[in-house]
Write an enzyme that holds these catalytic residues in place. Structure first.
Site, PDB file in Angstrom:
ATOM      1  N   GLN A 173       0.804  -1.207   0.000  1.00  0.00           N
ATOM      2  CA  GLN A 173       0.000   0.000   0.000  1.00  0.00           C
ATOM      3  C   GLN A 173       0.847   1.271   0.000  1.00  0.00           C
ATOM      4  O   GLN A 173       0.326   2.364  -0.219  1.00  0.00           O
ATOM      5  CB  GLN A 173      -0.942   0.013   1.212  1.00  0.00           C
ATOM      6  CG  GLN A 173      -2.047  -1.034   1.157  1.00  0.00           C
ATOM      7  CD  GLN A 173      -3.019  -0.800   0.014  1.00  0.00           C
ATOM      8  OE1 GLN A 173      -2.620  -0.600  -1.134  1.00  0.00           O
ATOM      9  NE2 GLN A 173      -4.302  -0.823   0.297  1.00  0.00           N
ATOM     10  N   ASP A 257       4.580 -12.724   5.063  1.00  0.00           N
ATOM     11  CA  ASP A 257       3.545 -12.749   6.100  1.00  0.00           C
ATOM     12  C   ASP A 257       3.880 -13.785   7.167  1.00  0.00           C
ATOM     13  O   ASP A 257       3.675 -13.551   8.364  1.00  0.00           O
ATOM     14  CB  ASP A 257       2.187 -13.073   5.478  1.00  0.00           C
ATOM     15  CG  ASP A 257       1.784 -12.089   4.394  1.00  0.00           C
ATOM     16  OD1 ASP A 257       2.285 -10.948   4.411  1.00  0.00           O
ATOM     17  OD2 ASP A 257       0.971 -12.467   3.521  1.00  0.00           O
TER      18      ASP A 257
END
Length: 327
Positions: A173, A257
């Site tokens: 992002q 992650d």
């Protein structure tokens, strides 16, 4: 430690291209790119950064809260996450938008071309962490991972107002966030997570130097793929940890992650940064060896063996008490 993981919950469409993307680009025609790749494999898997991190934490024996927004038809995904130790109570179900979707093609050099459809994720900005905390009890740590940008800024601000420590993980992002929003994410997180490319991008997007960013965060964790990871803190020597080598074929989606899940689990157990980075690397390699971001099954003894083989016998001190019973 009660950890809430905010961010994307998605469906991943993962494809494998047997060639190299770079061989298909024509230097003189990069202003008019129209390419189609014939892929050999397609896997449709549950994914999303927040869900992946929460899955890893749950698989390591914690009970994380998943905070995000999805579309209708989440029941099967919800049940699977709950079976793996994730509390999905705070998940918002949209009445009008599909669950977010990530479509990614990986070539033989592990280069990736991906697209992300936000869908229901845009409603994450409507989730109030105060309400979450009232319903579930006090939060000890909030992970602000890639999400609707307004949600990321809101959750960061709410953590500050509530006095809850948070982790900043802006990831993909960063490219679309305004300077003020990027700076808002750096308002005193316990840890900032980026990869090497993002470590440069966040300086460009924030307008702050590396040292200025280090002065605003408790620790900056930079993952470097096959080169391992480094943890930087202002006034301290960097903690450098090499990666755990994979034992077979690899697929990189979700490895970052998993690293975050392993790192934060060790932090929750009160262990040091080096142990945290080692566990993160071991879990990341476990995911590398599977297709899909939540398709792995953890074995505590196997993780301990990987850590011992890579870093030495003493490296399992502290970790063994938490991992030996994970089968």
């Amino acid at each position: 430690m009660r950890i809430a993981v905010t961010g994307s919950i998605a469906e991943d469409h993962l494809m494998v291209y047997p060639g190299r993307f770079t061989e298909q680009f024509i230097a003189e025609s990069l202003d008019k790119v129209s390419l189609s790749f014939l892929v050999d494999e397609l896997e449709i898997r549950a994914g999303g950064v927040a869900a992946n991190i929460a899955f890893g934490l749950g698989s390591l024996g914690l009970r994380p809260l998943l905070v995000g927004a999805v579309g209708p038809g989440f029941e099967q995904y919800r049940a699977r996450l709950e079976r793996h130790g994730v509390d999905t109570g705070p998940v918002r179900v949209s009445e009008s938008r599909h669950t977010a979707r990530f479509v990614c093609t990986t070539d033989r050099d592990h280069n990736q071309i991906g697209s992300f459809y936000a869908g229901a994720m845009s409603e994450a900005r409507l989730i109030d962490l105060r309400t979450v905390q009232e319903r579930t009890g006090a939060l000890d740590l909030v992970v602000v991972s890639p999400n609707d940008p307004e949600a990321m800024v809101r959750h960061t601000r709410e953590c500050t107002e509530l006095g809850v420590p948070f982790v900043a993980d802006p990831s993909q992002q960063l490219a679309r966030m305004a300077r003020d929003d990027v700076r808002a994410l750096l308002a005193g997180p316990e840890f900032l997570f980026t990869n090497e490319y993002e470590s440069v991008l966040i300086q460009e997007r924030s307008g702050w130097t590396e040292q200025q960013i280090l002065g605003r965060v408790g620790g900056w964790v930079i993952t470097r793929g096959a080169e391992g990871a480094v943890v930087q803190r202002a006034g301290h020597r960097p903690v450098v940890v090499k990666s755990v080598p994979p034992s077979g074929a690899t697929e990189p989606t979700g490895a970052g992650d998993a690293f975050r899940a392993g790192f934060l689990a060790a932090v929750a157990w009160g262990l040091g940064l080096e142990s945290a980075a080692r566990l993160g690397s071991a879990l990341a390699t476990t995911v590398l060896e599977s297709t899909g971001t939540q398709q792995y099954t953890l074995s505590g003894p196997d993780l301990l063996g990987r850590i011992r083989d890579t870093y030495g016998v003493s490296a399992v001190d502290g970790l063994a008490a938490h991992l030996a019973v994970r089968r």
